[in-house]
Design an enzyme around this catalytic site. Structure first.
Site, PDB file in Angstrom:
ATOM      1  N   LYS A  53      79.903  37.366 110.212  1.00  0.00           N
ATOM      2  CA  LYS A  53      80.547  37.549 109.259  1.00  0.00           C
ATOM      3  C   LYS A  53      81.380  38.856 109.452  1.00  0.00           C
ATOM      4  O   LYS A  53      82.480  38.932 109.162  1.00  0.00           O
ATOM      5  CB  LYS A  53      79.843  37.644 107.841  1.00  0.00           C
ATOM      6  CG  LYS A  53      79.242  36.427 107.272  1.00  0.00           C
ATOM      7  CD  LYS A  53      78.396  36.210 106.207  1.00  0.00           C
ATOM      8  CE  LYS A  53      77.796  34.980 105.877  1.00  0.00           C
ATOM      9  NZ  LYS A  53      76.844  34.911 104.721  1.00  0.00           N
ATOM     10  N   GLN A  97      73.314  38.944 101.485  1.00  0.00           N
ATOM     11  CA  GLN A  97      72.713  37.964 102.375  1.00  0.00           C
ATOM     12  C   GLN A  97      71.437  37.391 101.855  1.00  0.00           C
ATOM     13  O   GLN A  97      70.351  38.242 101.490  1.00  0.00           O
ATOM     14  CB  GLN A  97      72.558  38.406 103.897  1.00  0.00           C
ATOM     15  CG  GLN A  97      72.178  37.320 104.814  1.00  0.00           C
ATOM     16  CD  GLN A  97      73.145  36.134 105.047  1.00  0.00           C
ATOM     17  OE1 GLN A  97      74.463  36.571 105.043  1.00  0.00           O
ATOM     18  NE2 GLN A  97      72.833  34.846 104.833  1.00  0.00           N
ATOM     19  N   ASP A 120      80.764  35.787  97.335  1.00  0.00           N
ATOM     20  CA  ASP A 120      80.052  34.509  97.722  1.00  0.00           C
ATOM     21  C   ASP A 120      80.078  33.431  96.551  1.00  0.00           C
ATOM     22  O   ASP A 120      79.730  32.204  96.320  1.00  0.00           O
ATOM     23  CB  ASP A 120      78.419  34.906  97.499  1.00  0.00           C
ATOM     24  CG  ASP A 120      78.045  34.739  99.148  1.00  0.00           C
ATOM     25  OD1 ASP A 120      78.728  34.138  99.848  1.00  0.00           O
ATOM     26  OD2 ASP A 120      77.062  35.625  99.207  1.00  0.00           O
TER      27      ASP A 120
END
Ligand code: NDP
Length: 289
Positions: A53, A97, A120
């Site tokens: 990422k 994460q 997200d």
């Protein structure tokens, strides 16, 4: 033989588009989108995802800031960091994460993120907006699947779609997006009866299960499009190999189009994270998309 839906290629195009728009944002508004990536603990798979990422953010011209916290970080300390990032005007996207260590409450952590920075798309306000057909930040993996489907088919109206899996991060938002695109959608899960039969009725099958090579040729209508979200590590001939939820070798000859694993949904997920970070920055600056 099925058309291969090349996630590597499509994600590279998407990343290129994002980087052009990021540059425009810098030139016209003097703002560089900022992404904070929070990693708690040392899960090896999570470390790889975070590295990828951060690499993609750099490619897109997005400034990323990594926060690595030890596995024994308390809920209070994590909340404090999120609160600080929520208030930081140079940070437009916050990604924590997952999975988190077991002592931390994922739902609470997701809910603590400012919904405008929730790149997200997991915050209840964003999932609610998606379910209601309103604008908001959409989870990256389903968004990536939709981009691949729309590139393959154009208009999806009237197509039948089966989503196998009903998680909040993949299955449910995937089904909502397909419904928005006017598909007739079935969501299947571990209690679904005659799953192979259900799948065989579908023009589009999305497998988001986490069971290696579960979907075989007899599950698929000839000519159907198969999107394989699964990432499963298996041992093959003494070597570790990544495979999807679809048995690619048996399904590929009869499907109309199919994504490979690796090189399908995975790279699209990361490119969509960059797309969402750009969208989040624009939303916060009240610049229309
Ligand atoms: P979850 O474990 O949260 O959900 C799995 C779903 O599959 C559940 O709804 C479960 O049903 C269902 N399921 C499990 N076994 C079966 C079965 N035998 N038959 C039918 N349904 C079944 O997983 P995620 O949604 O988080 O992830 C799914 C997969 O996608 C994983 O392999 C993950 O690694 C991968 N993934 C890949 C990403 C990418 O970028 N490519 C991103 C995110 C995930 P029930 O609800 O009844 O338990």
């Amino acid at each position: 033989m099925a058309k291969l839906i090349n996630g590597k290629q499509i994600s590279a195009q998407l990343l290129e588009q994002v980087s052009v728009q990021v540059q425009q944002l810098k030139d016209n508004h003097g703002v560089t989108p900022g992404l904070a990536v929070v990693l708690v603990g040392e899960d090896p798979a999570s470390q790889v995802y975070v590295r990828n990422k951060i690499h993609s953010a750099a490619e897109a011209g997005i400034r990323s800031v990594e926060h690595r916290l030890s596995a024994d970080t308390s809920q209070a300390a994590l909340d404090e960091l999120i609160d600080k990032l929520n208030r930081d005007s140079e940070i437009h996207g916050i990604l924590v994460q997952l999975p988190l260590p077991a002592h931390l409450n994922e739902d609470d952590v997701i809910a603590a993120i400012d919904p405008l920075k929730d790149v997200d798309g997991f915050h209840p306000l964003n999932s609610g907006a998606l379910a209601a057909g309103q604008s908001g930040l959409v989870p990256c993996t389903p968004l990536g699947c939709m981009i691949m489907l729309q590139q393959t088919h154009g208009d999806l109206s009237g197509m039948t779609a089966v989503v196998i899996g009903r998680s909040n991060i993949v299955g449910k938002p995937m089904a909502a997006l397909l419904l928005q695109a006017n598909c007739t959608v079935t969501i299947a899960h571990s209690r679904t009866r005659d799953l192979a039969d259900v799948c065989r009725q579908a023009d589009i099958v999305i497998a988001a299960v986490g069971r290696a090579q579960l979907v075989t040729e007899d599950w698929i209508m000839p000519g159907a499009t198969v999107i394989d979200v699964g990432i499963n590590a298996i041992e093959l001939d003494g070597r570790r190999k990544l495979v999807g939820d679809v048995d690619f070798n048996s399904v590929e000859p009869i499907a109309g189009a199919i994504t490979p694993v690796p090189g399908g949904v995975g790279p699209m997920t990361i490119a969509c994270l960059m797309k969402n970070t750009l969208s989040a920055a624009r939303m916060q600056l009240s610049i229309p998309d």
